[in-house]
Scaffold this active site. Structure first.
Site, mmCIF file in Angstrom:
data_model
loop_
_atom_site.group_PDB
_atom_site.id
_atom_site.type_symbol
_atom_site.label_atom_id
_atom_site.label_comp_id
_atom_site.label_asym_id
_atom_site.label_seq_id
_atom_site.Cartn_x
_atom_site.Cartn_y
_atom_site.Cartn_z
ATOM 1 N N HIS A 22 46.936 34.831 50.349
ATOM 2 C CA HIS A 22 47.599 34.640 51.637
ATOM 3 C C HIS A 22 46.593 34.900 52.744
ATOM 4 C CE1 HIS A 22 50.649 34.890 54.779
ATOM 5 N NE2 HIS A 22 51.446 34.281 53.918
ATOM 6 N N ASP A 58 55.836 32.326 47.176
ATOM 7 C CA ASP A 58 56.093 31.098 46.428
ATOM 8 C C ASP A 58 55.943 31.244 44.926
ATOM 9 O OD1 ASP A 58 56.688 29.378 48.567
ATOM 10 O OD2 ASP A 58 54.590 29.436 49.144
HETATM 11 N N1 CMC Z 1 43.398 30.900 43.656
HETATM 12 C C1 CMC Z 1 42.060 31.065 43.458
HETATM 13 N N2 CMC Z 1 41.202 31.433 44.416
HETATM 14 C C2 CMC Z 1 41.710 31.637 45.636
HETATM 15 C C3 CMC Z 1 43.069 31.503 45.919
HETATM 16 C C4 CMC Z 1 43.933 31.116 44.867
HETATM 17 N N3 CMC Z 1 45.253 30.952 45.063
HETATM 18 N N4 CMC Z 1 43.307 31.770 47.224
HETATM 19 C C5 CMC Z 1 42.121 32.067 47.752
HETATM 20 N N5 CMC Z 1 41.150 31.998 46.781
HETATM 21 C C6 CMC Z 1 39.710 32.322 46.933
HETATM 22 C C7 CMC Z 1 38.969 31.224 47.644
HETATM 23 O O1 CMC Z 1 38.461 30.271 46.731
HETATM 24 C C8 CMC Z 1 37.890 32.007 48.346
HETATM 25 O O2 CMC Z 1 36.900 32.346 47.392
HETATM 26 P P1 CMC Z 1 35.343 32.461 47.842
HETATM 27 O O3 CMC Z 1 35.302 33.575 48.850
HETATM 28 O O4 CMC Z 1 34.605 32.738 46.591
HETATM 29 O O5 CMC Z 1 35.002 31.117 48.442
HETATM 30 C C9 CMC Z 1 38.583 33.305 48.743
HETATM 31 O O6 CMC Z 1 39.650 33.465 47.779
HETATM 32 C C10 CMC Z 1 39.183 33.263 50.148
HETATM 33 O O7 CMC Z 1 40.017 32.110 50.219
HETATM 34 P P2 CMC Z 1 40.364 31.294 51.543
HETATM 35 O O8 CMC Z 1 40.821 29.919 51.183
HETATM 36 O O9 CMC Z 1 39.233 31.429 52.509
HETATM 37 O O10 CMC Z 1 41.559 32.151 52.092
HETATM 38 P P3 CMC Z 1 42.618 31.661 53.111
HETATM 39 O O11 CMC Z 1 43.151 32.878 53.760
HETATM 40 O O12 CMC Z 1 42.067 30.609 54.007
HETATM 41 O O13 CMC Z 1 43.716 30.951 52.193
HETATM 42 C C11 CMC Z 1 45.705 30.307 51.176
HETATM 43 C C12 CMC Z 1 45.028 31.317 52.094
HETATM 44 C C13 CMC Z 1 47.198 30.634 51.104
HETATM 45 C C14 CMC Z 1 45.565 28.879 51.736
HETATM 46 C C15 CMC Z 1 45.059 30.383 49.774
HETATM 47 O O14 CMC Z 1 45.155 31.698 49.278
HETATM 48 C C16 CMC Z 1 45.660 29.390 48.785
HETATM 49 O O15 CMC Z 1 45.264 28.236 48.760
HETATM 50 N N6 CMC Z 1 46.653 29.845 47.940
HETATM 51 C C17 CMC Z 1 47.294 28.962 47.028
HETATM 52 C C18 CMC Z 1 48.362 28.162 47.741
HETATM 53 C C19 CMC Z 1 49.559 29.014 48.085
HETATM 54 O O16 CMC Z 1 50.082 29.763 47.249
HETATM 55 N N7 CMC Z 1 50.054 28.854 49.323
HETATM 56 C C20 CMC Z 1 51.216 29.563 49.822
HETATM 57 C C21 CMC Z 1 50.865 30.499 50.909
HETATM 58 S S1 CMC Z 1 52.178 31.655 51.247
HETATM 59 C C22 CMC Z 1 53.416 30.736 51.950
HETATM 60 C C23 CMC Z 1 53.470 30.900 53.421
HETATM 61 O O17 CMC Z 1 53.577 32.049 53.920
HETATM 62 O O18 CMC Z 1 53.423 29.862 54.083
#
Ligand code: CMC
Length: 431
Positions: A307, A365
């Site tokens: 998240h 989710d």
């Molecule tokens: N699985 C594997 N790796 C992950 C995941 C995941 N679900 N989420 C983040 N990472 C890794 C990412 O690859 C990155 O690694 P590195 O630093 O080595 O490059 C690190 O963690 C930071 O990730 P980020 O994408 O920069 O983090 P973010 O805050 O931009 O992303 C997110 C948040 C929700 C988009 C992401 O965690 C994700 O894609 N999760 C899966 C989709 C999901 O479950 N979405 C629902 C969100 S909750 C509903 C809501 O409140 O709307």
């Protein structure tokens, strides 16, 4: 200390602002005027775009408050319509307000009969979010700017009415999206049923047979709606505020929010969780899947984990896990292989260095899709019901935004394209 970008090295004075709780904020409004520079914050991870009294999230501690009330207490003691009122009005409704609000929601739950015609324009196999987005925007033509004043500003009365109408009509629209996609007769809202019961009634009942509500499932559905009702300045809510800052009618704003919610990184994640579980198959598939996630080569992510704000367990995820167990027990599905796979996957990830070091925990989710599928709701409809719930938050945020009169939203870009150049003389229309 910041200094001017020119040779004078004069200090720049930026005030700090205090919220009720949470870290202080640097007021950047004087930055360009004093220093001639802008701030750069792609994704707005460090930027408060507004002041809000609706929702507070402490991602470090895993806390979620709506108007000060913890989500755990609201989930236990309030109904979804109580929470919808709370978000928009700042206080839980008293007995009289509750009755009047629920009566108002019932009275406004019907859709204009002509809206049935909209559906005929869609392919039956369209994604339900495409139909929701389209028909919702279409409601503008029925309920759009009727209450706007002479300068086309939306009056406070119209704000209240639109808030009520949007929350009231969303379940009907959502259910009709489903019924249309299946070629089933469209069912009208039934007086005497609660908001959540009516959602299930319009989804599952048939005109020729009596339909009885299962109270355990209805309460579970109500709590799922509460858990999705609002979540601060996420993408869809920021979209609603941004679009709303132009003064456009609220149906268009909420349709924009629906479009933003559709994406798999936002509201589409619970559908993606089930696709992922289907792809993994059984617990034996977990090691291979985890290797792909850790390798990060093909972009595989553990959906329902991670998240932007929570760096500890999302408080909604724990509540959702509990609801999941209750619903599956009620339906005699305690040993559902998909639940067993999800539990094992969660346990594996929580003990895996990749997830520990990145502070990735289950989000709201991870379990919601399993519950909704068990209740008979197809996965393509999950985001639609997320939108039904989030409408309560969107309209509250839209109202708050209008009341604060912020002016139009207009971020800037750090320009990295070509500098000024001329179109080559050889290019273009001859002569
Ligand atoms: N699985 C594997 N790796 C992950 C995941 C995941 N679900 N989420 C983040 N990472 C890794 C990412 O690859 C990155 O690694 P590195 O630093 O080595 O490059 C690190 O963690 C930071 O990730 P980020 O994408 O920069 O983090 P973010 O805050 O931009 O992303 C997110 C948040 C929700 C988009 C992401 O965690 C994700 O894609 N999760 C899966 C989709 C999901 O479950 N979405 C629902 C969100 S909750 C509903 C809501 O409140 O709307």
């Amino acid at each position: 200390m910041l200094c001017k970008a020119d040779d004078s090295a004069q200090p720049i004075h930026l005030d700090s602002m205090e919220g009720q709780i949470g870290p202080d904020v640097v007021d950047m409004r004087g930055l360009y005027k004093q220093a001639g520079v802008f701030s750069y914050d792609p994704g707005f991870a460090n930027t408060a775009a507004c002041q809000s009294a609706i929702t507070y999230i402490d991602g470090e501690e895993g806390i979620l408050l709506h108007r000060g009330y913890p989500i755990e207490q609201l989930c236990e003691k309030a109904s979804f319509t109580d929470v919808a009122w709370l978000l928009s009005h700042g206080e839980l409704p008293d007995a009289r307000q509750k009755v009047r609000f629920e009566q108002g929601l019932m009275a406004e739950a019907h859709l204009h009969e002509q809206i049935r015609n909209f559906f005929n324009g869609f392919r039956r196999d369209s994604h339900p979010m495409a139909m929701l987005c389209g028909t919702l925007a279409g409601l503008s033509s029925f309920y759009g700017n009727q209450g706007a004043d002479q300068r086309h500003r939306i009056t406070p009365e119209e704000r209240e009415m639109s808030t009520l109408r949007l929350v009231a009509k969303m379940p009907t629209l959502a259910a009709w999206v489903y019924r249309y996609s299946r070629g089933l007769p469209l069912i009208y809202p039934r007086p005497g049923l609660s908001y959540a019961e009516n959602c299930l009634h319009m989804l599952f009942s048939m005109p020729e047979a009596p339909w009885a509500v299962n109270p355990v499932l209805a309460r579970a559905f109500d709590r799922i709606l509460i858990l999705h009702a609002d979540h601060g300045q996420n993408v869809s809510t920021s979209t609603v505020r941004t679009v709303g800052s132009t003064g456009v009618n609220p149906f268009a704003c909420i349709a924009a929010g629906v479009a933003a919610l559709w994406g798999p990184a936002h509201g589409g994640a619970n559908e993606a969780v089930l696709d992922m579980l289907d792809e993994i198959g059984t617990v034996d598939g977990i090691p291979d899947f985890m290797n792909r996630v850790r390798n990060q080569k093909d972009g595989t992510r553990l959906m329902g984990f991670g998240h932007r704000v929570y760096k500890k367990l999302d408080p909604r995820a724990g509540l959702m896990r509990r609801i999941c167990h209750e619903v599956l027990a009620e339906l005699g599905m305690d040993h559902d292989p998909r639940l067993e796979l999800a539990l094992k996957l969660e346990e594996t990830a929580l003990n895996d260095e990749y997830f520990i070091s990145r502070r990735l925990y289950p989000n709201v989710d991870f379990y919601s899709g399993i519950i909704l599928r068990a209740m008979g709701i197809p996965s393509s409809m999950f985001t639609v019901f997320f939108a039904v719930a989030r409408t309560a938050g969107w309209v509250a945020q839209w109202k708050e935004m209008l009341e604060s009169r912020p002016g139009i939203s207009r971020p800037r870009a750090l320009y990295v394209g070509p500098t000024r150049r001329d179109v080559p003389p050889s290019y273009g229309v001859e002569g």
